[in-house]
Write a protein that holds these residues in place. Sequence first.
Motif, PDB file in Angstrom:
ATOM      1  N   ALA A   1       8.808  -8.017  -2.281  1.00 21.26           N
ATOM      2  CA  ALA A   1       9.506  -7.644  -1.047  1.00 21.26           C
ATOM      3  C   ALA A   1       9.485  -6.142  -0.847  1.00 21.26           C
ATOM      4  CB  ALA A   1      10.941  -8.164  -1.080  1.00 21.26           C
ATOM      5  N   GLU A   2       9.733  -5.399  -1.913  1.00 16.78           N
ATOM      6  CA  GLU A   2       9.729  -3.939  -1.812  1.00 16.78           C
ATOM      7  C   GLU A   2       8.335  -3.428  -1.470  1.00 16.78           C
ATOM      8  OE1 GLU A   2      11.204  -0.236  -1.541  1.00 16.78           O
ATOM      9  OE2 GLU A   2      12.378  -2.067  -1.850  1.00 16.78           O
ATOM     10  N   ASP A   3       7.322  -3.973  -2.119  1.00 15.94           N
ATOM     11  CA  ASP A   3       5.949  -3.534  -1.855  1.00 15.94           C
ATOM     12  C   ASP A   3       5.541  -3.825  -0.414  1.00 15.94           C
ATOM     13  OD1 ASP A   3       5.776  -2.720  -4.478  1.00 15.94           O
ATOM     14  OD2 ASP A   3       4.657  -4.478  -5.157  1.00 15.94           O
ATOM     15  N   VAL A   4       5.838  -5.043   0.039  1.00 18.32           N
ATOM     16  CA  VAL A   4       5.428  -5.436   1.393  1.00 18.32           C
ATOM     17  C   VAL A   4       6.189  -4.625   2.437  1.00 18.32           C
ATOM     18  CG1 VAL A   4       5.413  -7.324   3.073  1.00 18.32           C
ATOM     19  CG2 VAL A   4       4.722  -7.753   0.720  1.00 18.32           C
TER      20      VAL A   4
ATOM     21  N   ILE B   1       3.064 -12.210   5.961  1.00 20.85           N
ATOM     22  CA  ILE B   1       2.070 -13.284   6.052  1.00 20.85           C
ATOM     23  C   ILE B   1       0.749 -12.839   5.432  1.00 20.85           C
ATOM     24  CG2 ILE B   1       0.670 -14.621   7.671  1.00 20.85           C
ATOM     25  CD1 ILE B   1       3.152 -14.702   9.512  1.00 20.85           C
ATOM     26  N   ASP B   2       0.325 -11.630   5.753  1.00 23.19           N
ATOM     27  CA  ASP B   2      -0.926 -11.121   5.198  1.00 23.19           C
ATOM     28  C   ASP B   2      -0.850 -11.009   3.673  1.00 23.19           C
ATOM     29  OD1 ASP B   2      -1.966 -10.931   7.728  1.00 23.19           O
ATOM     30  OD2 ASP B   2      -1.582  -8.781   7.939  1.00 23.19           O
TER      31      ASP B   2
ATOM     32  N   LEU C   1       6.012 -24.354   1.627  1.00 21.48           N
ATOM     33  CA  LEU C   1       5.495 -24.381   2.988  1.00 21.48           C
ATOM     34  C   LEU C   1       4.290 -23.465   3.161  1.00 21.48           C
ATOM     35  CD1 LEU C   1       8.882 -24.139   4.920  1.00 21.48           C
ATOM     36  CD2 LEU C   1       7.555 -26.214   4.432  1.00 21.48           C
ATOM     37  N   PRO C   2       3.324 -23.864   3.972  1.00 18.39           N
ATOM     38  CA  PRO C   2       2.286 -22.921   4.377  1.00 18.39           C
ATOM     39  C   PRO C   2       2.927 -21.689   4.999  1.00 18.39           C
ATOM     40  CG  PRO C   2       1.721 -25.153   5.058  1.00 18.39           C
ATOM     41  CD  PRO C   2       3.139 -25.205   4.552  1.00 18.39           C
ATOM     42  N   THR C   3       2.246 -20.567   4.922  1.00 16.49           N
ATOM     43  CA  THR C   3       2.849 -19.287   5.273  1.00 16.49           C
ATOM     44  C   THR C   3       3.393 -19.258   6.695  1.00 16.49           C
ATOM     45  OG1 THR C   3       1.216 -18.299   3.812  1.00 16.49           O
ATOM     46  CG2 THR C   3       2.492 -16.808   5.183  1.00 16.49           C
ATOM     47  N   LYS C   4       2.635 -19.720   7.672  1.00 25.01           N
ATOM     48  CA  LYS C   4       3.080 -19.670   9.059  1.00 25.01           C
ATOM     49  C   LYS C   4       4.276 -20.580   9.286  1.00 25.01           C
ATOM     50  CE  LYS C   4       1.158 -17.472  11.575  1.00 25.01           C
ATOM     51  NZ  LYS C   4       0.126 -17.619  12.606  1.00 25.01           N
ATOM     52  N   GLN C   5       4.291 -21.754   8.650  1.00 24.64           N
ATOM     53  CA  GLN C   5       5.458 -22.634   8.769  1.00 24.64           C
ATOM     54  C   GLN C   5       6.696 -21.968   8.181  1.00 24.64           C
ATOM     55  OE1 GLN C   5       5.064 -26.679   7.388  1.00 24.64           O
ATOM     56  NE2 GLN C   5       2.956 -26.858   8.169  1.00 24.64           N
TER      57      GLN C   5
END
Length: 350
Positions: free
Chosen positions: A46-49, A83-84, A144-148
Amino acid sequence: MPEPGLERVLGAARDGDETAFARVVNRYRGELHVHCYRMSGSFDDAEDVLQEALLKAWRARESLPEAEGVRPWLYRVVTNACIDAIRHRARRVPSLNSLGDVTWLQPYPDRLLDQAAPEATEPEAVAVSRETIGLAYLAAIQLLPTKQRAVLILREVLGCSSAETAALLEITVAAVNSALQRARARLRGAPSASPDRPSEDEESLLRRYIEAHERGDAAGLAALLAEDVRVTMPPEPVCYQGRTALEPLLDRAFGPACPGTWLLTPTRANRMPAAACYLRRTGDSRFRAFKLDVLHVEHGEIVETTTFDDRLFPAFGLPASLAGPIRRNGGETTPWSAGSVVHEQGDRRR
């Protein structure tokens, strides 16, 4: 209502004033960090993103909207960065049998959740509620898939409309509704969480959990556990189910081969009771950070313990080692009380 002078600060930020840009971003940084954590399940990730996303936001500063649009704009940048990053790491959980299946799962300190939304009446408060920050929920949404996952969080955690979610993710409203339906179906039956406020059962069990550790009382600790208790230890993909399966662990921690003396101090993670565990090994003069136990309590019993290593102690405001007065009984040293601990950092008494 926007704060007075905010439009002027936004104008300066668009023009490249780093201080003004930081002032704008810092209003939302706490909740954005929680958002990244919920998306990833990892405090470190989370910190990195978030850092990466804010750098992208800085590069796109000329497109900063007016005051009322800043929060959605930042969420769009940060969500797409999440997401990326998730797709790049290619982490997936085919099925969730225990929290140990999500090997990258990490705890989140309650003290930072409180900073993200210090008042329950603030709109950000829903983003840090226990219902959607508990470890079981976080692990479940990693299925879950990322977009979901993004759609579910934006719609059901942050309360965005389908149209707002579509704009944030740059997809159609129909795609949002379809993704939300599939996410809900996949999560049907996922564990629910209890209220944010710690219950008397939780506080009592945490206190007795700590006391049993410090006494070296394996039987006393086992008595606090549900018969079918589950223990997981991310990042290790292991799961111990039931008291009998835990007997070897309890023997190593409290039996003849125990490496030293335990000292625990209470804390909270993910709106759940937790114990920071320190170990003073034989021959050492200090208690050293060892592990963090997060407890799930139901009906007066500990039904699940998730044990993490000491890597995130600094994020919890916990020191690397502890020292305090030694209590003696009949000439023998007994475990130190958490109430008399002296912190190495600042020599503060708890």
